[in-house]
Design a protein around this motif. Sequence first.
Motif, PDB file in Angstrom:
ATOM      1  N   LEU A   1     -11.322  -3.449 -16.681  1.00  0.00           N
ATOM      2  CA  LEU A   1     -11.832  -2.489 -15.840  1.00  0.00           C
ATOM      3  C   LEU A   1     -10.715  -1.468 -15.126  1.00  0.00           C
ATOM      4  CD1 LEU A   1     -14.534  -4.502 -13.964  1.00  0.00           C
ATOM      5  CD2 LEU A   1     -14.761  -2.828 -15.804  1.00  0.00           C
ATOM      6  N   LEU A   2      -9.595  -2.024 -14.765  1.00  0.00           N
ATOM      7  CA  LEU A   2      -8.380  -1.236 -13.968  1.00  0.00           C
ATOM      8  C   LEU A   2      -7.960  -0.191 -15.003  1.00  0.00           C
ATOM      9  CD1 LEU A   2      -6.917  -0.821 -11.471  1.00  0.00           C
ATOM     10  CD2 LEU A   2      -5.276  -2.688 -12.291  1.00  0.00           C
ATOM     11  N   MET A   3      -7.745  -0.580 -16.286  1.00  0.00           N
ATOM     12  CA  MET A   3      -7.337   0.258 -17.307  1.00  0.00           C
ATOM     13  C   MET A   3      -8.442   1.274 -17.532  1.00  0.00           C
ATOM     14  SD  MET A   3      -4.229  -0.457 -17.932  1.00  0.00           S
ATOM     15  CE  MET A   3      -4.019  -0.852 -16.414  1.00  0.00           C
ATOM     16  N   MET A   4      -9.566   0.908 -17.417  1.00  0.00           N
ATOM     17  CA  MET A   4     -10.500   2.064 -17.536  1.00  0.00           C
ATOM     18  C   MET A   4     -10.473   3.247 -16.494  1.00  0.00           C
ATOM     19  SD  MET A   4     -14.838   1.657 -17.592  1.00  0.00           S
ATOM     20  CE  MET A   4     -14.711   1.256 -15.923  1.00  0.00           C
ATOM     21  N   VAL A   5     -10.289   2.434 -15.205  1.00  0.00           N
ATOM     22  CA  VAL A   5     -10.325   3.581 -14.154  1.00  0.00           C
ATOM     23  C   VAL A   5      -9.325   4.303 -14.032  1.00  0.00           C
ATOM     24  CG1 VAL A   5     -10.260   3.398 -11.672  1.00  0.00           C
ATOM     25  CG2 VAL A   5     -11.849   1.982 -12.765  1.00  0.00           C
ATOM     26  N   LEU A   6      -8.024   3.718 -14.200  1.00  0.00           N
ATOM     27  CA  LEU A   6      -6.575   4.251 -13.980  1.00  0.00           C
ATOM     28  C   LEU A   6      -6.486   5.468 -15.165  1.00  0.00           C
ATOM     29  CD1 LEU A   6      -4.204   1.498 -13.193  1.00  0.00           C
ATOM     30  CD2 LEU A   6      -5.483   3.128 -11.618  1.00  0.00           C
ATOM     31  N   LEU A   7      -6.696   4.988 -16.526  1.00  0.00           N
ATOM     32  CA  LEU A   7      -6.315   5.724 -17.594  1.00  0.00           C
ATOM     33  C   LEU A   7      -7.384   5.912 -18.591  1.00  0.00           C
ATOM     34  CD1 LEU A   7      -3.044   3.580 -17.695  1.00  0.00           C
ATOM     35  CD2 LEU A   7      -3.077   6.275 -17.476  1.00  0.00           C
ATOM     36  N   GLY A   8      -8.654   5.408 -18.572  1.00  0.00           N
ATOM     37  CA  GLY A   8      -9.543   5.395 -19.703  1.00  0.00           C
ATOM     38  C   GLY A   8      -9.053   4.407 -20.708  1.00  0.00           C
ATOM     39  N   GLY A   9      -8.098   3.653 -20.315  1.00  0.00           N
ATOM     40  CA  GLY A   9      -7.771   2.571 -21.666  1.00  0.00           C
ATOM     41  C   GLY A   9      -8.845   1.350 -21.600  1.00  0.00           C
ATOM     42  N   ARG A  10      -8.158   0.362 -22.418  1.00  0.00           N
ATOM     43  CA  ARG A  10      -9.157  -0.575 -22.732  1.00  0.00           C
ATOM     44  C   ARG A  10      -8.351  -1.800 -23.025  1.00  0.00           C
ATOM     45  NH1 ARG A  10     -13.976   0.876 -25.521  1.00  0.00           N
ATOM     46  NH2 ARG A  10     -14.435  -1.492 -25.597  1.00  0.00           N
ATOM     47  N   GLN A  11      -8.666  -3.101 -22.846  1.00  0.00           N
ATOM     48  CA  GLN A  11      -8.242  -4.349 -23.679  1.00  0.00           C
ATOM     49  C   GLN A  11      -9.227  -4.272 -24.830  1.00  0.00           C
ATOM     50  OE1 GLN A  11      -6.063  -6.870 -22.599  1.00  0.00           O
ATOM     51  NE2 GLN A  11      -5.456  -5.567 -20.822  1.00  0.00           N
TER      52      GLN A  11
ATOM     53  N   LEU B   1       0.955  -1.214  -0.111  1.00  0.00           N
ATOM     54  CA  LEU B   1       0.042   0.000   0.078  1.00  0.00           C
ATOM     55  C   LEU B   1       0.801   1.052   0.119  1.00  0.00           C
ATOM     56  CD1 LEU B   1      -2.885  -1.255   2.519  1.00  0.00           C
ATOM     57  CD2 LEU B   1      -3.062  -1.012   0.177  1.00  0.00           C
ATOM     58  N   ASP B   2       2.079   1.091   0.354  1.00  0.00           N
ATOM     59  CA  ASP B   2       2.836   2.463   0.264  1.00  0.00           C
ATOM     60  C   ASP B   2       3.591   2.525  -1.050  1.00  0.00           C
ATOM     61  OD1 ASP B   2       2.910   2.895   2.880  1.00  0.00           O
ATOM     62  OD2 ASP B   2       4.658   1.865   3.763  1.00  0.00           O
ATOM     63  N   GLY B   3       3.272   1.503  -2.022  1.00  0.00           N
ATOM     64  CA  GLY B   3       4.005   1.812  -3.548  1.00  0.00           C
ATOM     65  C   GLY B   3       2.497   1.899  -4.557  1.00  0.00           C
ATOM     66  N   PHE B   4       2.935   1.473  -5.607  1.00  0.00           N
ATOM     67  CA  PHE B   4       1.742   1.476  -6.700  1.00  0.00           C
ATOM     68  C   PHE B   4       0.736   0.788  -6.421  1.00  0.00           C
ATOM     69  CE2 PHE B   4       0.212   0.652 -10.888  1.00  0.00           C
ATOM     70  CZ  PHE B   4      -0.320   1.741 -11.152  1.00  0.00           C
ATOM     71  N   GLY B   5       0.890  -0.458  -5.734  1.00  0.00           N
ATOM     72  CA  GLY B   5      -0.063  -1.253  -5.272  1.00  0.00           C
ATOM     73  C   GLY B   5      -1.206  -0.667  -4.503  1.00  0.00           C
ATOM     74  N   GLY B   6      -0.599   0.531  -3.649  1.00  0.00           N
ATOM     75  CA  GLY B   6      -1.812   1.135  -3.001  1.00  0.00           C
ATOM     76  C   GLY B   6      -2.527   1.925  -3.840  1.00  0.00           C
ATOM     77  N   ARG B   7      -2.048   2.683  -4.779  1.00  0.00           N
ATOM     78  CA  ARG B   7      -2.500   3.468  -5.984  1.00  0.00           C
ATOM     79  C   ARG B   7      -3.621   2.684  -6.520  1.00  0.00           C
ATOM     80  NH1 ARG B   7      -0.035   7.489  -3.831  1.00  0.00           N
ATOM     81  NH2 ARG B   7       0.533   9.229  -4.976  1.00  0.00           N
ATOM     82  N   MET B   8      -3.363   1.381  -7.101  1.00  0.00           N
ATOM     83  CA  MET B   8      -4.409   0.691  -7.700  1.00  0.00           C
ATOM     84  C   MET B   8      -5.541   0.382  -6.487  1.00  0.00           C
ATOM     85  SD  MET B   8      -2.432  -2.068 -10.270  1.00  0.00           S
ATOM     86  CE  MET B   8      -1.107  -2.683  -8.521  1.00  0.00           C
ATOM     87  N   ALA B   9      -5.330  -0.054  -5.675  1.00  0.00           N
ATOM     88  CA  ALA B   9      -6.194  -0.298  -4.641  1.00  0.00           C
ATOM     89  C   ALA B   9      -7.154   0.793  -4.368  1.00  0.00           C
ATOM     90  CB  ALA B   9      -5.677  -1.027  -3.195  1.00  0.00           C
ATOM     91  N   HIS B  10      -6.650   2.165  -4.099  1.00  0.00           N
ATOM     92  CA  HIS B  10      -7.566   3.141  -3.877  1.00  0.00           C
ATOM     93  C   HIS B  10      -8.096   3.452  -5.125  1.00  0.00           C
ATOM     94  CE1 HIS B  10      -4.914   3.280  -0.314  1.00  0.00           C
ATOM     95  NE2 HIS B  10      -6.251   3.648   0.392  1.00  0.00           N
ATOM     96  N   ALA B  11      -7.638   3.310  -6.231  1.00  0.00           N
ATOM     97  CA  ALA B  11      -8.146   3.908  -7.525  1.00  0.00           C
ATOM     98  C   ALA B  11      -9.545   3.275  -7.666  1.00  0.00           C
ATOM     99  CB  ALA B  11      -7.235   3.676  -8.603  1.00  0.00           C
ATOM    100  N   TRP B  12      -9.662   1.952  -7.263  1.00  0.00           N
ATOM    101  CA  TRP B  12     -11.002   1.211  -7.346  1.00  0.00           C
ATOM    102  C   TRP B  12     -12.147   2.213  -6.802  1.00  0.00           C
ATOM    103  CZ3 TRP B  12     -11.777  -2.126 -10.973  1.00  0.00           C
ATOM    104  CH2 TRP B  12     -10.852  -2.916 -11.341  1.00  0.00           C
ATOM    105  N   GLY B  13     -12.057   3.065  -5.854  1.00  0.00           N
ATOM    106  CA  GLY B  13     -12.958   3.947  -5.439  1.00  0.00           C
ATOM    107  C   GLY B  13     -13.676   4.915  -6.301  1.00  0.00           C
ATOM    108  N   SER B  14     -12.860   5.067  -7.516  1.00  0.00           N
ATOM    109  CA  SER B  14     -13.420   6.015  -8.437  1.00  0.00           C
ATOM    110  C   SER B  14     -14.035   5.416  -9.545  1.00  0.00           C
ATOM    111  CB  SER B  14     -12.159   6.845  -9.000  1.00  0.00           C
ATOM    112  OG  SER B  14     -11.455   5.917  -9.918  1.00  0.00           O
ATOM    113  N   LEU B  15     -14.325   4.174  -9.201  1.00  0.00           N
ATOM    114  CA  LEU B  15     -15.119   3.146 -10.496  1.00  0.00           C
ATOM    115  C   LEU B  15     -16.557   3.795 -10.897  1.00  0.00           C
ATOM    116  CD1 LEU B  15     -15.306   1.083 -12.597  1.00  0.00           C
ATOM    117  CD2 LEU B  15     -16.054  -0.405 -10.269  1.00  0.00           C
ATOM    118  N   LEU B  16     -17.237   4.256  -9.730  1.00  0.00           N
ATOM    119  CA  LEU B  16     -18.528   4.869  -9.863  1.00  0.00           C
ATOM    120  C   LEU B  16     -18.400   5.940 -10.661  1.00  0.00           C
ATOM    121  CD1 LEU B  16     -21.778   4.855  -9.516  1.00  0.00           C
ATOM    122  CD2 LEU B  16     -21.384   5.893  -7.226  1.00  0.00           C
TER     123      LEU B  16
END
Length: 310
Positions: free
Chosen positions: A262-272, A73-88
């Motif tokens: 979904l993670l790419m969408m939340v972080l960057l607006g990207g997609r598979q 959670l102190d590194g980029f893993g924490g960023r990914m975990a908290h970014a899910w809060g922006s899914l809505l």
Amino acid sequence: MVATLRIAEHIADGTTDVDKLAAAAGCDQDVLHRVLGHLVSRGVFAEPAPGQFALNEAARGLLDPALVLGLDLDGFGGRMAHAWGSLLTAARTGRPAYDTVFGRPFWADLDAHPDIAASFDALMGPAGHGEPDPEVLLDGDWDAVRTVVDVGGGTGTLLAGVLRARPATTGILIDLPRTVARAAGTFDSAGVAGRATTPGGSFFDPLPAGADLYLLKSVLADWPDAEAAAILRRCAEAVSRTGRVVVLGGVTPGAAAGESDLLMMVLLGGRQRTLAEFAELAARAGLAVTASGRQPSGRYVVECRPAPTG
């Protein structure tokens, strides 16, 4: 939390009493005891005596550096975990909402936090994904390949592997200056520093022209269609008429839904993208898909060549 505090590592080193574990990890003893008790009830860690903890099969997984990188959670893993809060927010707007959580868009946030950027680079490199497979061509035909350009290649791990496996090739690593600055150690360790150059730059700008092979590994899924097409267009402009553009990651033969999408969408607006979606995008950029398939490792690869003109 226990991954961030390296609790499994402390136990593996012989620290098992909760008070000593808390001291070693620099955390509150009562909170740690309660968290470990909860994890024991879920089958992670064992408590052979009150207040004394041990590794079980599930907890031993937390000794894997790659897993810890993603959970720290102190590194980029924490960023990914908290970014899910922006899914809505992303669902309501159709746009990435990373900035609503961290105050800046994704890449600007990495630029502002070098420690997080270094963690991201580590997660994308061998520590997070293992040593990359240098056999990037589906047909294995390297006879005509003399120069390889790794577009958005990070700190050069894949390119170093390619050059080490193919002594007759030279390589060019394209990424932002702060990233390629860390590639020197990668090339030195691989023994290929004399055959690799690292001109810092953006893949939205013109790329070194005339090379035989342009690699895009884990790049296109980071971007919406307009930006992904622009990156492909730069490759199409630069590649030799007999050369290839090879895409590793971000394209699937069938449905592209999944957590990574979904993670790419939340972080960057990207997609598979499915192969059909990618082929349409490539055509817009002046490329034609000429081959696709899975390698023995399971990696899905797509090869393109300049589209015929006239």
